[in-house]
Design a protein around this motif. Structure first.
Motif, short mmCIF file in Angstrom:
data_model
loop_
_atom_site.label_atom_id
_atom_site.label_comp_id
_atom_site.label_asym_id
_atom_site.label_seq_id
_atom_site.Cartn_x
_atom_site.Cartn_y
_atom_site.Cartn_z
N ASP A 48 0.81 -1.22 0.00
CA ASP A 48 0.00 0.00 0.00
C ASP A 48 0.85 1.27 0.00
O ASP A 48 0.33 2.36 0.11
N HIS A 49 2.16 1.11 -0.10
CA HIS A 49 3.04 2.29 -0.08
C HIS A 49 3.17 2.83 -1.50
O HIS A 49 3.93 2.33 -2.30
N GLN A 50 2.40 3.83 -1.81
CA GLN A 50 2.38 4.39 -3.16
C GLN A 50 3.43 5.49 -3.27
O GLN A 50 3.21 6.62 -2.90
N SER A 51 4.57 5.15 -3.80
CA SER A 51 5.65 6.13 -3.96
C SER A 51 6.35 5.87 -5.28
O SER A 51 6.36 4.75 -5.78
N GLY A 52 6.96 6.89 -5.82
CA GLY A 52 7.70 6.74 -7.07
C GLY A 52 8.87 5.81 -6.92
O GLY A 52 9.35 5.23 -7.89
N ASN A 53 9.35 5.66 -5.68
CA ASN A 53 10.51 4.80 -5.45
C ASN A 53 10.13 3.33 -5.45
O ASN A 53 10.99 2.48 -5.62
N SER A 54 8.86 3.01 -5.26
CA SER A 54 8.44 1.61 -5.11
C SER A 54 8.85 0.75 -6.30
O SER A 54 9.38 -0.34 -6.13
N ALA A 55 8.57 1.25 -7.52
CA ALA A 55 8.89 0.48 -8.73
C ALA A 55 10.39 0.25 -8.85
O ALA A 55 10.83 -0.85 -9.18
N GLU A 56 11.17 1.30 -8.55
CA GLU A 56 12.64 1.18 -8.63
C GLU A 56 13.15 0.14 -7.64
O GLU A 56 14.00 -0.68 -7.97
N ILE A 57 12.64 0.21 -6.43
CA ILE A 57 13.08 -0.72 -5.38
C ILE A 57 12.71 -2.14 -5.73
O ILE A 57 13.50 -3.07 -5.58
N GLU A 58 11.49 -2.31 -6.23
CA GLU A 58 11.04 -3.65 -6.63
C GLU A 58 11.92 -4.19 -7.74
O GLU A 58 12.30 -5.37 -7.74
N LEU A 59 12.29 -3.31 -8.71
CA LEU A 59 13.16 -3.71 -9.82
C LEU A 59 14.53 -4.14 -9.30
O LEU A 59 15.09 -5.15 -9.73
N MET A 60 15.05 -3.36 -8.34
CA MET A 60 16.36 -3.69 -7.74
C MET A 60 16.30 -5.03 -7.02
O MET A 60 17.21 -5.84 -7.12
N ASN A 61 15.21 -5.23 -6.28
CA ASN A 61 15.04 -6.50 -5.57
C ASN A 61 15.03 -7.68 -6.54
O ASN A 61 15.65 -8.71 -6.30
N GLN A 62 14.31 -7.50 -7.68
CA GLN A 62 14.24 -8.56 -8.69
C GLN A 62 15.62 -8.84 -9.29
O GLN A 62 15.99 -9.98 -9.53
N LYS A 63 16.37 -7.75 -9.54
CA LYS A 63 17.72 -7.90 -10.09
C LYS A 63 18.62 -8.66 -9.13
O LYS A 63 19.42 -9.52 -9.53
N MET A 64 18.49 -8.33 -7.83
CA MET A 64 19.31 -9.00 -6.82
C MET A 64 18.96 -10.48 -6.72
O MET A 64 19.84 -11.33 -6.57
N ILE A 65 17.67 -10.80 -6.81
CA ILE A 65 17.23 -12.20 -6.77
C ILE A 65 17.81 -12.96 -7.97
O ILE A 65 18.30 -14.08 -7.84
N LYS A 66 17.77 -12.28 -9.15
CA LYS A 66 18.31 -12.89 -10.37
C LYS A 66 19.82 -13.12 -10.24
O LYS A 66 20.34 -14.18 -10.61
#
Length: 200
Positions: free
Chosen positions: A158-176
């Motif tokens: 529920d945290h609607q911020s412009g940073n959310s998408a970037e952070i999620e992308l970084m998390n996905q990259k780290m998992i990969k």
């Protein structure tokens, strides 16, 4: 007024006094808590610059305080030194190497204290992609201020911020990346096994 606050959570008055005396004079104030519950309240209210946490405490153990702190992204990046008279008490709950906090064995001297603080401050700056195992983060939906979000933490849905998408992308990259590292480790193990068989 001091800009930096060091919180010492220990049920022994002598230890709290010892830490206060060993710290070099500077622009900070030392806060003291005699049990885990009081310490956790201090952490939430004061947001100290550094936490020194005894592992065995009355009312609420150091392990429980640690879990509560790790559950909240804005608190878990505070530099942390865990203190104990027995390292085994800590390693039973938290395996080495201690990546995000520093361990200080009691009794300690001034040099050991200062080194532990320096290492804790360095470790606290490491990016994280997931919560510490055993923490309550998975069951809590804690809103996070955008200005205090580290680059690699899980953000509530529920945290609607412009940073959310970037952070999620970084998390996905780290998992990969982690998956690629694991695959390389597996290949390396196979190569080593193959070489050992040929040597025989």
């Amino acid at each position: 007024m001091a800009s930096n606050k060091i919180l010492v959570i220990d049920d022994t008055t002598v230890v709290r006094l010892k830490v206060r005396q060993m710290l070099p004079p500077g622009n900070f104030e030392v806060l003291e808590a005699k049990d885990g519950l009081e310490g956790l309240n201090f952490i939430r209210q004061e947001k100290p610059s550094l936490i020194m946490l005894d592992f065995i405490l009355p009312k609420m153990s150091g392990w429980e305080v640690f879990q509560e702190v790790q559950a909240q992204p804005e608190l878990r990046k505070i530099p942390l030194v865990i203190m104990s008279g027995s390292k085994q008490e800590v390693t039973e709950k938290l395996t080495e190497p201690f990546e995000y906090f520093e361990f200080l064995l009691k009794p300690f001297d001034k040099t050991q204290l200062i080194n532990a603080i320096k290492l804790a401050m360095a470790k606290s700056k490491k990016p994280r992609s997931e919560t510490i195992p055993g923490s309550a983060a998975a069951t809590q939906n804690i809103p996070v201020a955008a200005s205090r979000v580290p680059n690699t933490i899980a953000v509530p849905a529920d945290h609607q911020s412009g940073n959310s998408a970037e952070i999620e992308l970084m998390n996905q990259k780290m998992i990969k990346m982690q998956a690629e590292i694991d695959a390389l480790k597996k290949q390396l193990t196979q190569v080593v096994t193959f070489i050992k068989q040929k040597i025989k």
